[in-house]
Each structure stands twice: as C-alpha cells, then as structure tokens.
Scaffold this active site. Structure first.
Site, PDB file in Angstrom:
ATOM      1  N   ARG A  33      -2.113  -5.952  17.317  1.00  0.00           N
ATOM      2  CA  ARG A  33      -3.199  -5.389  16.505  1.00  0.00           C
ATOM      3  C   ARG A  33      -4.532  -6.125  16.698  1.00  0.00           C
ATOM      4  NH1 ARG A  33      -2.434  -5.176  10.835  1.00  0.00           N
ATOM      5  NH2 ARG A  33      -2.988  -3.000  10.533  1.00  0.00           N
ATOM      6  N   ARG A  38       0.825  -1.227   0.000  1.00  0.00           N
ATOM      7  CA  ARG A  38       0.000   0.000   0.000  1.00  0.00           C
ATOM      8  C   ARG A  38       0.852   1.267   0.000  1.00  0.00           C
ATOM      9  NH1 ARG A  38      -3.969  -3.009  -1.807  1.00  0.00           N
ATOM     10  NH2 ARG A  38      -4.514  -4.664  -0.364  1.00  0.00           N
ATOM     11  N   GLU A  44      -4.907   3.329  15.518  1.00  0.00           N
ATOM     12  CA  GLU A  44      -4.057   3.216  14.327  1.00  0.00           C
ATOM     13  C   GLU A  44      -4.801   3.905  13.192  1.00  0.00           C
ATOM     14  OE1 GLU A  44      -2.676  -0.800  13.186  1.00  0.00           O
ATOM     15  OE2 GLU A  44      -3.032  -0.291  11.092  1.00  0.00           O
ATOM     16  N   GLU A  46      -5.950 -12.219   8.526  1.00  0.00           N
ATOM     17  CA  GLU A  46      -5.675 -12.286   7.082  1.00  0.00           C
ATOM     18  C   GLU A  46      -4.603 -13.319   6.750  1.00  0.00           C
ATOM     19  OE1 GLU A  46      -4.929  -8.199   5.824  1.00  0.00           O
ATOM     20  OE2 GLU A  46      -7.045  -7.973   5.340  1.00  0.00           O
ATOM     21  N   ARG A  53     -18.262  -8.599   9.208  1.00  0.00           N
ATOM     22  CA  ARG A  53     -16.849  -8.336   9.493  1.00  0.00           C
ATOM     23  C   ARG A  53     -16.675  -7.221  10.523  1.00  0.00           C
ATOM     24  NH1 ARG A  53     -12.467  -6.525   4.842  1.00  0.00           N
ATOM     25  NH2 ARG A  53     -11.013  -5.517   6.250  1.00  0.00           N
ATOM     26  N   ASP A  89     -11.957  -1.037   7.880  1.00  0.00           N
ATOM     27  CA  ASP A  89     -10.605  -0.915   7.342  1.00  0.00           C
ATOM     28  C   ASP A  89     -10.311   0.426   6.675  1.00  0.00           C
ATOM     29  OD1 ASP A  89      -8.079  -1.482   6.628  1.00  0.00           O
ATOM     30  OD2 ASP A  89      -8.543  -2.987   5.130  1.00  0.00           O
ATOM     31  N   GLU A 144      -4.488   4.414   0.955  1.00  0.00           N
ATOM     32  CA  GLU A 144      -4.893   3.163   0.304  1.00  0.00           C
ATOM     33  C   GLU A 144      -6.300   3.251  -0.288  1.00  0.00           C
ATOM     34  OE1 GLU A 144      -4.825  -0.272   2.892  1.00  0.00           O
ATOM     35  OE2 GLU A 144      -5.868  -1.536   1.425  1.00  0.00           O
ATOM     36  N   LYS A 166      -7.580  -0.091  14.643  1.00  0.00           N
ATOM     37  CA  LYS A 166      -7.815   0.819  13.513  1.00  0.00           C
ATOM     38  C   LYS A 166      -8.964   1.763  13.842  1.00  0.00           C
ATOM     39  CE  LYS A 166      -6.032  -1.993   9.740  1.00  0.00           C
ATOM     40  NZ  LYS A 166      -6.227  -2.534   8.387  1.00  0.00           N
ATOM     41  N   LYS A 214       0.832  -8.523  13.966  1.00  0.00           N
ATOM     42  CA  LYS A 214      -0.436  -8.843  13.297  1.00  0.00           C
ATOM     43  C   LYS A 214      -0.545 -10.359  13.371  1.00  0.00           C
ATOM     44  CE  LYS A 214      -2.600  -8.709   8.684  1.00  0.00           C
ATOM     45  NZ  LYS A 214      -2.554  -8.109   7.337  1.00  0.00           N
ATOM     46  N   HIS A 257     -16.239   0.242   1.213  1.00  0.00           N
ATOM     47  CA  HIS A 257     -15.557  -0.864   0.535  1.00  0.00           C
ATOM     48  C   HIS A 257     -16.168  -1.240  -0.803  1.00  0.00           C
ATOM     49  CE1 HIS A 257     -12.289  -3.561   0.697  1.00  0.00           C
ATOM     50  NE2 HIS A 257     -12.189  -3.565   2.012  1.00  0.00           N
TER      51      HIS A 257
HETATM   52  C1  BDP Z   1      -5.605  -3.617   4.717  1.00  0.00           C
HETATM   53  C2  BDP Z   1      -4.629  -3.690   3.587  1.00  0.00           C
HETATM   54  C3  BDP Z   1      -3.649  -4.822   3.704  1.00  0.00           C
HETATM   55  C4  BDP Z   1      -3.023  -4.792   5.090  1.00  0.00           C
HETATM   56  C5  BDP Z   1      -4.107  -4.867   6.133  1.00  0.00           C
HETATM   57  C6  BDP Z   1      -3.587  -4.698   7.555  1.00  0.00           C
HETATM   58  O1  BDP Z   1      -5.361  -3.810   2.390  1.00  0.00           O
HETATM   59  O2  BDP Z   1      -2.698  -4.666   2.696  1.00  0.00           O
HETATM   60  O3  BDP Z   1      -2.133  -5.843   5.251  1.00  0.00           O
HETATM   61  O4  BDP Z   1      -5.010  -3.822   5.950  1.00  0.00           O
HETATM   62  O5  BDP Z   1      -3.782  -3.616   8.102  1.00  0.00           O
HETATM   63  O6  BDP Z   1      -6.068  -2.318   4.746  1.00  0.00           O
HETATM   64  O7  BDP Z   1      -3.028  -5.612   8.121  1.00  0.00           O
END
Ligand code: BDP
Length: 685
Positions: A299, A138, A361, A266, A310, A339, A367, A334, A262, A504
């Site tokens: 995180r 990003r 955060e 994901e 989500r 996101d 992005e 966040k 993290k 989104h």
């Molecule tokens: C999302 C991004 C991804 C990041 C993720 C994160 O698309 O690339 O790895 O957050 O914050 O916004 O871990």
C-alpha cells in the site's frame, strides 16, 4: 450480531422462515422453465455453473446450452464468450462467470448476443478490514463473517461454511476473484498455525467459486510471531523466516494469492524502521512468494505528522522508487491522495509510476459517506476516478487506462475494494449499500461500465423480477426515479458534507458527523479538520498551489497549471487546491460564501427529495425493505440538517456574512452542536 445471531439465522434458514430480510442480495432469480446443460469437464466450478443455470434459467423452456472449455485467443484470463450454442471460456471459472452473466441478462431483459467478455483487471479483490476478535475496522454491518475470538481456533461449523459459500457465490456472480481475509492493521496472530488452519478452511469454501485467498501481514511478524531479534528485510534470518512461513501457507492453501501490506504507515511497522525502503520490504516478501506464483500488494497510504501537506506524501515517497519493485509487487493506491473523502482529485501516483505495477484501492464501506445509515451509491465516485484524465501519456490517459494495462505493460493488473460486509442479515447494514458491493465487482470487471447501467441492473435484480422489469409502469414509477436517486446520491452527500473541495471536516475519529471545529489539544494536526479547511478571516481552503504546498506540481500538465489557477480549477475541488477570500467571485456570479451556503442547502434539499421518491415507491417494494430504507432516509435527512447547520454556523464566524436570505435557516445552535459533539468525544465514542 455474534454467535447467538448466527444460530438464529441457522434456525430460520432451516425452516425457510425468512421474511424479506435482504439476505439474498441481487441473486433472486428462480427458473421459469427447463434447460439441458451439456458440459465436458467435471470440476467443482463447472458443477456450480450447471446448478446455477438449472435453478435460475429464464430463457426458452427446453433449451440446450453447452459449456465449452476451449482456448480462444480473444478470451483473456477468466473471460468468456457467448456463442450461438452456449458459453465458451479458457477455464471453469470463466464458464461460471458466463453463466452468471447469462442469468443476469435474462433477469434484467437485456439482450444475449454473441460477444466476448474480458475483465479489465486480472485480480479483483475485496479487502476485509476484519480483526481476529471479530470486530471490523470501519465496518458498519455487524461482526466479521470470518473471525470470532471464540471460534477462530475450532473447526469451522457447517453454518460458517454456509455463510462463506453464500459470500463466495455473491462475489463470483459479479466477478470478484480475490479476498483479503483480515485488516490491513494486521493482528500479530494472523500467521500463527492455529489461524492458518482456519484460513485453509475458508480458502476451501471459496476456491470452487474462483476466489483466491490473500492475507494482510504485519511487517514485524518475524519478531512478533517468530521471536527473531529483528524484522530487517535484508537480514538473512528474516528472509528465511518469511520463506519458511510462505512455504507453510502454500502447503495449506496451494492457490494462496499473496500478501497485502500496510507498512511504515499510521504507526504500523515497516522497512523504514530499519533504514530500508518500501522497495526493500516489498521485494523481500515478493521473493518469498515468487516460487508459488503469489503477489505482494504494497500500500502507498503513507503520511507522517511532520509534513506540511499530507496530500503530497505518498507521491514523494513512492516516485523515487519507480522501477525498483519486483515483477510480482503491485503498489496499491487509494483513489484520492488523502483518504476516501466524499470527493478528492485522483491520486497523482496514477499514471506517474510508469515502471511499476499500480492498482487502485477504493472504499466500499462508507467510512466517510454516512456509514450504513446514508444512502450513497458509490459507482459515480469510482466512475469519476476511472475517467479522470492524468495526461501522463497525452490526453485520454485516464486512471482506468493507466491501471488496467492499456497504457503501461504492467506484469499484472489489479483493483481492491474495502469491503462493507458483516454478519448483519442483509450483509451490508443498508439495503442500498449492497449496490456498492455490486458496483465494485461490476466496475472491477469492466471499468468502462457506466454508473447508470450498474444502478439499473442492480435495481432490476434486487427489487424486480423478469415480469415486472418489462412493464412501463414499473419502469416509469419505480426504476427511473429510484435510479435517479441513486445516481444523485453521492453528489448530494458531497453537497451536505463537503462541497467545493472541502475535505476531512469530520468530528473525531468516528468519521460520521461534522466537526469543523474539532481540534483537541495534543492530537496531531493532520488529524484535525482545521488543518484541512484553514478557515480564517481572510478566507477558506487549503493552498496547494505553487504559492502554497505546491501539490499541484505532482500532476502532469495541463493539470498542474489548471489546478493552480482558481479560474481554471474545477469548482468541485476548488477549496482542495486554493485558499480563497469569502467574497471570491464564483462562476455562478455568487460569492464563495454564498456558493458554499447554497451547496449545503441543495444537499439538504436533495435528501428531502429522496424521501419523497422512496415513499412513492412503496407499492413496488416489500414492506420490510421499504420500512428499513424509509427509516434510514429519515436519519439521513436529520444528519444532513446537522451538517448544514454545523458547517454554515461554524464558517460564518470567519466569513461574518449572512446566510443568503432566500435559503432555509439553520435549526440548531452552533454551541449546542459543538457541546454535544465534544461531550460524546470525551465519553469515548
Ligand atoms: C483510514 C481509516 C483507518 C485505516 C486507514 C488505512 O480511518 O481506519 O486503517 O485508512 O487505510 O481511512 O490503512
């Protein structure tokens, strides 16, 4: 821009040949007179302060200024105080911050009176999502300033060190005191001896500027780097591995800040892979860091493909663990529950976790906000977050107060911003993206500063000088309109991208252009826009009320009830919380459909106005920066048109209503937009 580009910069710097390339950021003051600086400590940091004052002094010629390190109860941490004779602080870094504040005030013609300046957050970090191969997740401003496949294992060059020093100086000038050097999706090699040697070299350059170094770590490092059989946080071998690794790091970097993690998110490994909780994982690392004063920033960005909403998951996973974390763990949350969208309600974790330290955060890199093409000043977004009232301890329990120690006795306080910096000569890709780096630092230092004040400072420092900023002509014809453009720019982006609580609806994973249709087979639903907008014949929006996913319940009253009722829910997040009929009556008297259309149209109109404002500003700006911004605004205007056309024509298939006749008509066909978008996706970019 890579190695060759670095060498070209080197040559240009050495010959002083830079045209106005934006490299100097907001640090452009040159002295207009002499100053004698009296100081008593001989730290490298104070030496920098002395040098900065001499080089940038614009106060009374021949003045004497004293830098005094003396404990004072009114000065917190690395805060400082202006006194009649100079600057007083507890530490050399406080003195340096005081020097930058004084110089800023001189350059912007602000008053310098006796006053104490204390930071809102103790730890103010940039998070670099930089990979060891030099790419940046990003990142939209070139490759990493820290990492490069070829250079990682060699001794750092003078040129690299120069760049890191400039970086450190820029950060110190706005109070940033920590930096996480690598991506949260951490490379397995990060903790190997060769890379740690480079970390040491970087840390040495950053240290005199008061910046501590932190690393993102992969939870499975004991297996991947250490060849153990497990990374189970309760396994004695795993605990020992981390203890040893931490010792090794502190030997190299004695003031190392700690880890950012993290985990179980994901696809990243985490304690849940071993049936353990986030607290088990975080506490194990915290124990290893504790003897050295290090911290863990853990995180809360977690979500799984199976959950129906989500937006609810971070809260569901972390609330049961409140009170179970060690003192040197802080949960990094966040700003919004999903996101970094153009607009989200604040994350319900703020204020709700009462027995655990929590830090916000935010994302400086754009992005989801036009990357380094669109002019979007983010201070207003963050100001909105800080000022959001959580009601957790009665009215006035804002996100700012719930995270900065005013309400909860957190062991320590912190904030993180995902950096927008790369090797581009102007650091951030877009001249105005520099203002977001600047704004993050200023708000991390003082979360009560207004966006207006920050924009004004930044414009004066970046485009003005101590003479011009005082003239009425400059103020009326440059400062005021450009500042207004900045202050309106985030709302403009919300309008032409995702108004009224949409979120989104980007195409593919690139998160740049619109893709409300985007849902290729086999992709998990919560990565596709239809999951979020839920457009259908009966209406549009995500039902998060008590009859839907019930995400509203994660907010404290009166917010839960307020969000639950479309009549009291703020309209700017209406479709975040509600699925409503296309002819639902809005406060304006218009139908929802008409209101959606008019928001897109006004976003487009706003960007058109920005172009005019900038063209009128031409005589006040150097040709290079003027031209670059002008050109990007043109692209932004085209993009806004694409957003408008794509979203209206796509949603119109469900609303079956005409775009209000007084509005401009789309200029692209929907099929053309979808076809091009999918073609690009198939090509893999
Ligand atoms: C999302 C991004 C991804 C990041 C993720 C994160 O698309 O690339 O790895 O957050 O914050 O916004 O871990």
């Amino acid at each position: 821009m890579k190695k060759t580009a670095l060498s070209i910069i080197a040559i240009l710097i050495s010959f002083g040949l830079f045209a106005e390339d934006g490299h100097n950021l907001w640090l452009r003051n040159k002295n207009t007179g002499n100053v004698t600086v009296v100081f008593s400590d001989n730290s490298a940091t104070t030496a920098i302060a002395v040098e900065e004052l001499k080089q940038g002094w614009q106060g009374k010629d021949g003045a004497t200024i004293t830098l005094k390190i003396k404990k004072d109860k009114t000065i917190k941490n690395d805060g400082f105080k202006f006194s009649s004779t100079g600057i007083q602080a507890n530490t050399p870094i406080g003195i340096l911050y005081g020097a930058y504040e004084l110089l800023r005030r001189q350059q912007t013609s602000e008053s310098v009176e006796e006053k104490v300046f204390n930071p809102s957050y103790e730890v103010r970090t940039l998070n670099h999502w930089d990979n060891l191969d030099g790419t940046i997740e990003r990142g939209y401003a070139g490759h990493s300033i820290f990492w490069d496949k070829e250079r990682n294992l060699s001794t750092s060059t003078e040129l690299e060190k120069l760049l890191w020093k400039e970086y450190a100086r820029a950060n110190a000038s706005i109070g940033i005191n920590g930096t996480v050097l690598n991506n949260v999706n951490a490379s397995t090699d990060m903790l190997t001896a060769g890379i740690l040697k480079k970390v040491k070299e970087i840390a040495e350059v950053l240290r005199p500027y008061g910046i501590k170094t932190y690393l993102s770590v992969k939870f499975s490092s004991p297996v991947l780097t250490g060849s153990l059989k497990t990374s189970d946080p309760l396994d004695p071998m795993v605990i020992k591995w981390w203890n040893d690794k931490v010792k090794e790091i502190y030997k190299l970097v004695p003031d190392f800040g700690g880890f950012l993690v993290k985990a179980s998110s994901e696809g990243q490994p985490g304690p849940q892979d071993f049936g353990r909780t986030h607290a088990d994982g975080a506490n194990m690392l915290a124990d290893a860091l504790h003897p050295f004063g290090g911290i863990v920033m853990w995180r809360a960005f977690v979500y799984s493909p199976n959950d129906k909403d989500r937006a609810k998951q971070a809260y569901n996973e972390f609330m049961p663990l409140d009170g179970k974390f060690k003192d040197n763990v802080i949960i990094q949350v966040k700003n919004g529950p999903i996101d970094f969208q153009p607009r989200e309600p604040f994350s319900p974790l703020f204020g709700a976790m009462k027995k655990t330290s929590v830090m916000p955060e935010v994302q400086i890199t754009q992005e989801y906000l036009g990357q380094s093409i669109h002019l979007v000043f983010l201070a207003t977004l963050w100001e909105e977050m800080f000022k959001s009232d959580t009601y957790q301890q009665g009215a006035g329990s804002t996100v700012a107060k719930c995270t900065d120690g005013s309400i909860y006795p957190q062991k320590f306080t912190a904030i993180a911003g995902v950096s927008n910096i790369g090797l581009d000569t102007n650091w951030c890709g877009h001249e105005f993206a520099q203002s977001n780096w600047y704004a993050f630092g200023r708000q991390a230092w003082d979360n009560q500063l207004t966006s207006k004040q920050i924009a004004e400072e930044w414009i004066k420092l970046t485009f003005g000088n101590s003479n011009s900023v005082q003239t009425t002509d400059w103020k009326n014809n440059f400062l005021t309109p450009v500042m207004q453009m900045m202050l309106d720019s985030r709302e403009a982006a919300v309008n032409y991208m995702m108004p009224l609580g949409f979120h989104h609806i980007f195409s593919a994973d690139e998160h740049y252009g619109p893709g409300p249709w985007w849902a290729p087979k086999g992709i998990r639903a919560d990565w596709t826009p239809p999951y979020y907008h839920q457009a259908a014949a009966d209406g549009v929006g995500f039902n998060r009320t008590r009859t839907g996913s019930d995400a509203v319940e994660q907010y404290h009253e009166p917010l839960a009830s307020r969000f639950n009722d479309p009549k009291t829910c703020p309209e700017n997040v209406l479709l975040w919380f509600h699925h409503l009929a296309w002819d639902y009556k809005m406060k304006s008297g218009r139908t929802l459909w008409d209101e959606i259309c008019s928001h897109y149209a006004s976003g487009l109109q706003q960007v058109t106005e920005f172009q005019k404002i900038w063209d009128k500003a031409e005589i006040y700006v150097d040709a290079e920066r003027f031209g670059r911004v002008q050109s990007k605004l043109r692209t932004q205007r085209c993009d806004a048109q694409i957003w408008n056309d794509a979203c209206l024509l796509y949603f119109q298939q469900f609303s079956k209503k005409p775009i209000p006749y007084e509005l401009d008509r789309p200029v692209h066909d929907l099929n053309f937009l979808i076809h091009n978008d999918m073609k690009r996706f198939k090509k893999g970019n």
